[in-house]
Design a protein around this motif. Structure first.
Motif, PDB file in Angstrom:
ATOM      1  N   ARG A  43     -20.839  -7.761 -28.079  1.00 36.00           N
ATOM      2  CA  ARG A  43     -20.005  -6.941 -28.980  1.00 36.00           C
ATOM      3  C   ARG A  43     -19.265  -7.880 -29.930  1.00 36.00           C
ATOM      4  N   SER A 134     -14.436   6.011 -22.547  1.00 39.24           N
ATOM      5  CA  SER A 134     -13.867   5.013 -23.438  1.00 39.24           C
ATOM      6  C   SER A 134     -12.578   5.445 -24.125  1.00 39.24           C
ATOM      7  N   PRO A 135     -11.424   4.899 -23.705  1.00 37.82           N
ATOM      8  CA  PRO A 135     -11.225   3.974 -22.602  1.00 37.82           C
ATOM      9  C   PRO A 135     -10.699   4.700 -21.362  1.00 37.82           C
ATOM     10  N   THR A 139      -6.063  -0.412 -23.747  1.00 33.22           N
ATOM     11  CA  THR A 139      -6.286  -1.858 -23.667  1.00 33.22           C
ATOM     12  C   THR A 139      -6.034  -2.522 -25.014  1.00 33.22           C
ATOM     13  N   THR A 141      -7.716  -4.968 -26.034  1.00 36.47           N
ATOM     14  CA  THR A 141      -9.012  -5.468 -26.533  1.00 36.47           C
ATOM     15  C   THR A 141      -9.601  -4.526 -27.582  1.00 36.47           C
ATOM     16  N   LYS A 142      -9.315  -3.226 -27.452  1.00 45.10           N
ATOM     17  CA  LYS A 142      -9.784  -2.250 -28.451  1.00 45.10           C
ATOM     18  C   LYS A 142      -8.650  -1.260 -28.682  1.00 45.10           C
ATOM     19  N   ILE A 168     -14.735   1.995 -18.916  1.00 47.35           N
ATOM     20  CA  ILE A 168     -14.344   0.780 -19.649  1.00 47.35           C
ATOM     21  C   ILE A 168     -12.916   0.943 -20.172  1.00 47.35           C
ATOM     22  N   GLY A 169     -12.172  -0.156 -20.176  1.00 41.32           N
ATOM     23  CA  GLY A 169     -10.812  -0.144 -20.718  1.00 41.32           C
ATOM     24  C   GLY A 169      -9.798  -0.536 -19.673  1.00 41.32           C
ATOM     25  N   ASN A 170      -9.355  -1.802 -19.774  1.00 42.94           N
ATOM     26  CA  ASN A 170      -8.322  -2.331 -18.876  1.00 42.94           C
ATOM     27  C   ASN A 170      -8.697  -2.265 -17.406  1.00 42.94           C
ATOM     28  N   VAL A 189     -16.294  -4.506 -18.297  1.00 45.14           N
ATOM     29  CA  VAL A 189     -15.075  -5.283 -18.596  1.00 45.14           C
ATOM     30  C   VAL A 189     -15.324  -6.317 -19.686  1.00 45.14           C
ATOM     31  N   VAL A 190     -14.254  -6.585 -20.443  1.00 50.62           N
ATOM     32  CA  VAL A 190     -14.232  -7.718 -21.363  1.00 50.62           C
ATOM     33  C   VAL A 190     -13.318  -8.783 -20.760  1.00 50.62           C
ATOM     34  N   SER A 191     -11.988  -8.542 -20.822  1.00 49.68           N
ATOM     35  CA  SER A 191     -11.003  -9.579 -20.462  1.00 49.68           C
ATOM     36  C   SER A 191     -11.076 -10.036 -19.013  1.00 49.68           C
TER      37      SER A 191
HETATM   38  C1  LIG Z   1     -15.184  -2.087 -25.955  1.00 42.46           C
HETATM   39  C2  LIG Z   1     -14.224  -1.136 -25.375  1.00 42.46           C
HETATM   40  N1  LIG Z   1     -14.444   0.209 -25.442  1.00 42.46           N
HETATM   41  C3  LIG Z   1     -13.490   0.935 -24.874  1.00 42.46           C
HETATM   42  S1  LIG Z   1     -12.256  -0.013 -24.249  1.00 42.46           S
HETATM   43  C4  LIG Z   1     -13.065  -1.442 -24.738  1.00 42.46           C
HETATM   44  C5  LIG Z   1     -12.531  -2.809 -24.504  1.00 42.46           C
HETATM   45  C6  LIG Z   1     -12.389  -3.143 -23.044  1.00 42.46           C
HETATM   46  O1  LIG Z   1     -11.830  -4.411 -22.937  1.00 42.46           O
HETATM   47  P1  LIG Z   1     -10.991  -4.882 -21.659  1.00 42.46           P
HETATM   48  O2  LIG Z   1     -11.925  -4.907 -20.514  1.00 42.46           O
HETATM   49  O3  LIG Z   1     -10.524  -6.261 -22.063  1.00 42.46           O
HETATM   50  O4  LIG Z   1      -9.855  -3.936 -21.492  1.00 42.46           O
END
Ligand SMILES: Cc1ncsc1CCOP(=O)(O)O
Ligand SMILES: Cc1ncc(COP(=O)(O)OP(=O)(O)O)c(N)n1
Ligand SMILES: [Mg+2]
Length: 212
Positions: A43, A134-135, A139, A141-142, A168-170, A189-191
């Motif tokens: 992404r 989503s989410p 978060t 991150t988005k 997804i999301g925090n 997850v991203v972070s």
């Molecule tokens: C791409 C995306 N879509 C919904 S929340 C998000 C970001 C999630 O990032 P994190 O896991 O850091 O909260």
């Protein structure tokens, strides 16, 4: 937990160069795979198309070696150029029903973000392979999100569809189990992985929290 037969992945890493905060993105992805990540999405919201493609090609080499599906966010051209396993789109992107008509995406994974309950009745949801909730939690991150679904939102959506649900999301080790128990099939997850000091350990612990 039981894996969804149409989407047998429990831990989904959504990665970008930016989220890795100075660490090498390919190394982070490699460590995450070692820790147990099942599927990866690239992404890149800020990169030029050229850089997006370069990063996608590098990630594709790695994921192919480990037999991990690679999903490309937003960009159908990059997805087909790197022979990705699929694409993830939201309400401001290409529509799943239109993508499905293109030869490349006929047999590929299409993920679609759910921001409104009314989307569950649309043609986009019907043609998608999984739904991103989503989410789940707000978060940093988005920030351009609409509905914070929470655990109640997941349970509600679970009652309304049999499609695979990706939360997804925090999400992190402490709340991943409750998201699965609320009805999600997979945690993205991203972070929690990209921002972790030790991405392999973070992925391993998350995976355990999900499968427990
Ligand atoms: C791409 C995306 N879509 C919904 S929340 C998000 C970001 C999630 O990032 P994190 O896991 O850091 O909260
Ligand atoms: C697994 C997963 N779920 C949701 C999203 C969000 O997609 P979208 O709504 O298109 O927002 P952007 O990611 O494009 O900012 C996702 N990427 N992955
Ligand atoms: Mg998008």
């Amino acid at each position: 937990m039981k894996l969804h037969p149409q989407f047998p992945y429990a831990l989904y890493l959504v990665i970008s160069h930016e989220a890795c905060k100075g660490k090498d993105m390919i190394q982070v992805a490699q460590q995450a795979i070692r820790g147990g990540v099942d599927i990866i999405q690239l992404r890149e919201k800020k990169a030029s198309e050229k850089l997006f493609l370069q990063r996608a090609q590098q990630l594709r080499e790695l994921t192919e070696k480990h037999n991990v599906p690679l999903i490309i966010n937003d960009n159908p051209k990059v997805a087909s150029q790197v022979n990705a396993a699929g694409i993830h789109v939201g309400n401001r992107d290409s529509r799943p029903a239109l993508l499905r008509k293109k030869p490349y995406f006929k047999e590929r994974i299409i993920g679609y973000s759910i921001e409104y309950l009314s989307q569950l009745d649309n043609e986009q949801t019907a043609t998608s392979d999984y739904l991103g909730i989503s989410p789940v939690f707000r978060t940093d991150t988005k920030k351009d999100t609409v509905t914070e679904w929470g655990l109640e939102g997941i349970s509600k959506i679970r009652q309304l569809t049999t499609k695979p649900l990706v939360g997804i999301g925090n999400l992190h080790q402490q709340n991943a189990g409750s998201v699965i128990r609320a009805g999600a099939d997979c945690i993205a997850v991203v972070s929690a992985i990209c921002g972790a000091e030790d991405p392999e350990k973070a992925a391993y612990e998350l995976k355990n929290a999900i499968l427990r």
